[in-house]
Design a protein around this motif. Structure first.
Motif, PDB file in Angstrom:
ATOM      1  N   GLY A  41       0.795  -1.223   0.000  1.00  0.00           N
ATOM      2  CA  GLY A  41       0.000   0.000   0.000  1.00  0.00           C
ATOM      3  C   GLY A  41       0.826   1.270   0.000  1.00  0.00           C
ATOM      4  N   THR A  42       2.131   1.152  -0.234  1.00  0.00           N
ATOM      5  CA  THR A  42       3.035   2.305  -0.163  1.00  0.00           C
ATOM      6  C   THR A  42       2.621   3.422  -1.120  1.00  0.00           C
ATOM      7  N   CYS A  43       2.349   3.077  -2.382  1.00  0.00           N
ATOM      8  CA  CYS A  43       1.967   4.088  -3.387  1.00  0.00           C
ATOM      9  C   CYS A  43       0.762   4.893  -2.931  1.00  0.00           C
ATOM     10  N   ASN A  44      -0.293   4.195  -2.559  1.00  0.00           N
ATOM     11  CA  ASN A  44      -1.530   4.884  -2.197  1.00  0.00           C
ATOM     12  C   ASN A  44      -1.366   5.741  -0.953  1.00  0.00           C
ATOM     13  N   SER A  45      -0.638   5.238   0.026  1.00  0.00           N
ATOM     14  CA  SER A  45      -0.426   6.003   1.261  1.00  0.00           C
ATOM     15  C   SER A  45       0.347   7.282   0.976  1.00  0.00           C
ATOM     16  N   LEU A  46       1.358   7.168   0.136  1.00  0.00           N
ATOM     17  CA  LEU A  46       2.163   8.340  -0.183  1.00  0.00           C
ATOM     18  C   LEU A  46       1.350   9.375  -0.953  1.00  0.00           C
ATOM     19  N   ARG A  47       0.508   8.915  -1.862  1.00  0.00           N
ATOM     20  CA  ARG A  47      -0.355   9.847  -2.606  1.00  0.00           C
ATOM     21  C   ARG A  47      -1.253  10.632  -1.648  1.00  0.00           C
ATOM     22  N   LEU A  48      -1.814   9.944  -0.668  1.00  0.00           N
ATOM     23  CA  LEU A  48      -2.699  10.597   0.300  1.00  0.00           C
ATOM     24  C   LEU A  48      -1.953  11.640   1.130  1.00  0.00           C
ATOM     25  N   ILE A  49      -0.750  11.281   1.566  1.00  0.00           N
ATOM     26  CA  ILE A  49       0.029  12.200   2.410  1.00  0.00           C
ATOM     27  C   ILE A  49       0.502  13.407   1.600  1.00  0.00           C
ATOM     28  N   LEU A  50       0.785  13.203   0.326  1.00  0.00           N
ATOM     29  CA  LEU A  50       1.203  14.313  -0.529  1.00  0.00           C
ATOM     30  C   LEU A  50       0.093  15.360  -0.703  1.00  0.00           C
ATOM     31  N   GLU A  51      -1.148  14.942  -0.507  1.00  0.00           N
ATOM     32  CA  GLU A  51      -2.256  15.905  -0.589  1.00  0.00           C
ATOM     33  C   GLU A  51      -2.140  16.982   0.483  1.00  0.00           C
ATOM     34  N   ASP A  52      -1.445  16.654   1.576  1.00  0.00           N
ATOM     35  CA  ASP A  52      -1.239  17.626   2.659  1.00  0.00           C
ATOM     36  C   ASP A  52      -0.001  18.487   2.433  1.00  0.00           C
ATOM     37  N   HIS A  53       0.621  18.332   1.246  1.00  0.00           N
ATOM     38  CA  HIS A  53       1.829  19.100   0.920  1.00  0.00           C
ATOM     39  C   HIS A  53       1.653  19.765  -0.449  1.00  0.00           C
ATOM     40  N   PRO A  54       0.705  20.703  -0.545  1.00  0.00           N
ATOM     41  CA  PRO A  54       0.399  21.328  -1.843  1.00  0.00           C
ATOM     42  C   PRO A  54       1.541  22.157  -2.418  1.00  0.00           C
ATOM     43  N   LYS A  55       2.504  22.525  -1.585  1.00  0.00           N
ATOM     44  CA  LYS A  55       3.646  23.293  -2.100  1.00  0.00           C
ATOM     45  C   LYS A  55       4.534  22.440  -3.013  1.00  0.00           C
ATOM     46  N   LEU A  56       4.450  21.122  -2.851  1.00  0.00           N
ATOM     47  CA  LEU A  56       5.267  20.216  -3.658  1.00  0.00           C
ATOM     48  C   LEU A  56       4.464  19.716  -4.859  1.00  0.00           C
ATOM     49  N   THR A  57       4.982  19.959  -6.044  1.00  0.00           N
ATOM     50  CA  THR A  57       4.402  19.353  -7.238  1.00  0.00           C
ATOM     51  C   THR A  57       4.914  17.919  -7.278  1.00  0.00           C
ATOM     52  N   SER A  58       4.013  16.939  -7.292  1.00  0.00           N
ATOM     53  CA  SER A  58       4.458  15.556  -7.089  1.00  0.00           C
ATOM     54  C   SER A  58       3.881  14.580  -8.105  1.00  0.00           C
ATOM     55  N   TYR A  59       4.591  13.463  -8.235  1.00  0.00           N
ATOM     56  CA  TYR A  59       4.129  12.353  -9.072  1.00  0.00           C
ATOM     57  C   TYR A  59       4.572  11.064  -8.404  1.00  0.00           C
ATOM     58  N   VAL A  60       3.621  10.142  -8.193  1.00  0.00           N
ATOM     59  CA  VAL A  60       3.935   8.843  -7.597  1.00  0.00           C
ATOM     60  C   VAL A  60       3.818   7.789  -8.692  1.00  0.00           C
ATOM     61  N   TYR A  61       4.917   7.088  -8.951  1.00  0.00           N
ATOM     62  CA  TYR A  61       4.950   6.097 -10.030  1.00  0.00           C
ATOM     63  C   TYR A  61       4.948   4.694  -9.451  1.00  0.00           C
ATOM     64  N   ASP A  62       3.938   3.924  -9.812  1.00  0.00           N
ATOM     65  CA  ASP A  62       3.830   2.515  -9.417  1.00  0.00           C
ATOM     66  C   ASP A  62       4.593   1.689 -10.443  1.00  0.00           C
ATOM     67  N   THR A  63       5.738   1.135 -10.030  1.00  0.00           N
ATOM     68  CA  THR A  63       6.578   0.382 -10.971  1.00  0.00           C
ATOM     69  C   THR A  63       5.971  -0.965 -11.349  1.00  0.00           C
ATOM     70  N   LYS A  64       5.046  -1.471 -10.510  1.00  0.00           N
ATOM     71  CA  LYS A  64       4.443  -2.800 -10.686  1.00  0.00           C
ATOM     72  C   LYS A  64       5.487  -3.921 -10.622  1.00  0.00           C
ATOM     73  N   ILE A  65       6.629  -3.588  -9.983  1.00  0.00           N
ATOM     74  CA  ILE A  65       7.665  -4.587  -9.717  1.00  0.00           C
ATOM     75  C   ILE A  65       8.214  -4.319  -8.317  1.00  0.00           C
TER      76      ILE A  65
END
Length: 281
Positions: free
Chosen positions: A94-118
């Motif tokens: 669940g690392t990807c999804n958790s990080l996406r949620l936490i990044l919502e609380d950091h609007p100053k950072l333009t972000s992208y979470v990439y799921d490698t599927k590996i």
């Protein structure tokens, strides 16, 4: 001006010295025992975990929310404007999804979470290619666009020495595991397009398993030159010999040895052996 940070989890198998040298921000997976909770790579090493599997098989969990938040706060304080997180397969963690949620609380950072599927060092190869692009001065947008193309050049597959740990971890049923042990089956495992484990080949015995893994590598080498990493869990001597054999194959441009992350090793057990293969551009 963009200041880009790269984040990855410890399942990527990147050695700590490389993480420090390349300024990669590490999210350590949690290794949970009956007596305590450890941060992978920081509080406990894969080698320590594997040497004690006969005493207790720990569970793994995604990095803590607090750790993720702390890293993002640190990046903001250091003036970073953009974050690219390259993560273990969302089908396994669940690392990807958790990080996406936490990044919502950091609007100053333009972000992208990439799921490698590996996972394991193939994931790490994607991270290291992204780091090269940052070092080359590529923009956030250019790196995000390049990630799927990088991923297409990288694959990984693994074989286990025993089905015992897959059975104990609930990855296969008790009956299937018992029958597999009786037949001396050694599945060769990879991840599919959704990022979950599946068996790409089946072999009878260790020798045949390594032969079939070599055949899978040869299929990649027929396309072009490849960088190869042999991945091992408590079987360094055997892995070294295997690496020496593979080094003689045509189109192997570079080959090295690496220890598997607990994210995979705990479920596969001692003797888990794998290959990370990256097609060179």
């Amino acid at each position: 001006m963009q200041k880009i940070a790269i984040i990855t989890d410890s399942a990527s198998d990147i050695p700590l010295e490389v993480i420090k040298e390349k300024n990669i921000n590490l999210l350590p997976l949690r290794i949970i025992y009956s007596h305590g909770d450890y941060q992978d790579k920081l509080d406990i090493t894969p080698e320590e975990i594997y040497l004690n599997l006969d005493k207790e098989i720990p569970t793994t969990s995604l990095p803590s929310a607090q750790t993720m938040d702390d890293i993002l706060n640190k990046l903001e304080s250091e003036g970073y404007t953009h974050v690219i997180a390259i993560c273990i397969s969302g089908g396994l963690s669940g690392t990807c999804n958790s990080l996406r949620l936490i990044l919502e609380d950091h609007p100053k950072l333009t972000s992208y979470v990439y799921d490698t599927k590996i996972l394991a060092y193939p994931e790490g190869e994607v991270v290291l290619e992204a780091v090269k692009l940052v070092e080359a001065g590529k923009s956030f947008e250019e790196i995000v666009e390049a990630l799927p193309k990088i991923r297409e050049r990288i694959t990984g597959f693994y074989t286990v020495n025993t089905l015992e740990y897959l059975q104990k971890g609930g990855r296969i049923g008790k009956v299937a595991g018992t029958i597999g042990e009786l037949l001396n089956l050694k599945p060769i495992i990879t991840t599919d397009e959704t990022g979950v484990y599946y068996t790409i080949r089946k072999a009878r015995g260790r020798k045949q398993a390594l032969s079939k893994m070599t055949d899978l590598l040869k299929e990649k080498l027929a396309i072009g030159k490849c960088e190869v990493t042999v991945l091992e869990c408590a079987c360094k001597e055997e892995a070294t010999k295997f690496m020496e054999q593979l080094a003689k194959l045509p189109n192997v441009e570079n080959i090295k040895l690496n220890v598997l992350s607990p994210a995979l090793g705990i479920h596969g057990g001692p003797g888990l052996l794998g290959l990370s293969v990256k097609l060179v551009e």
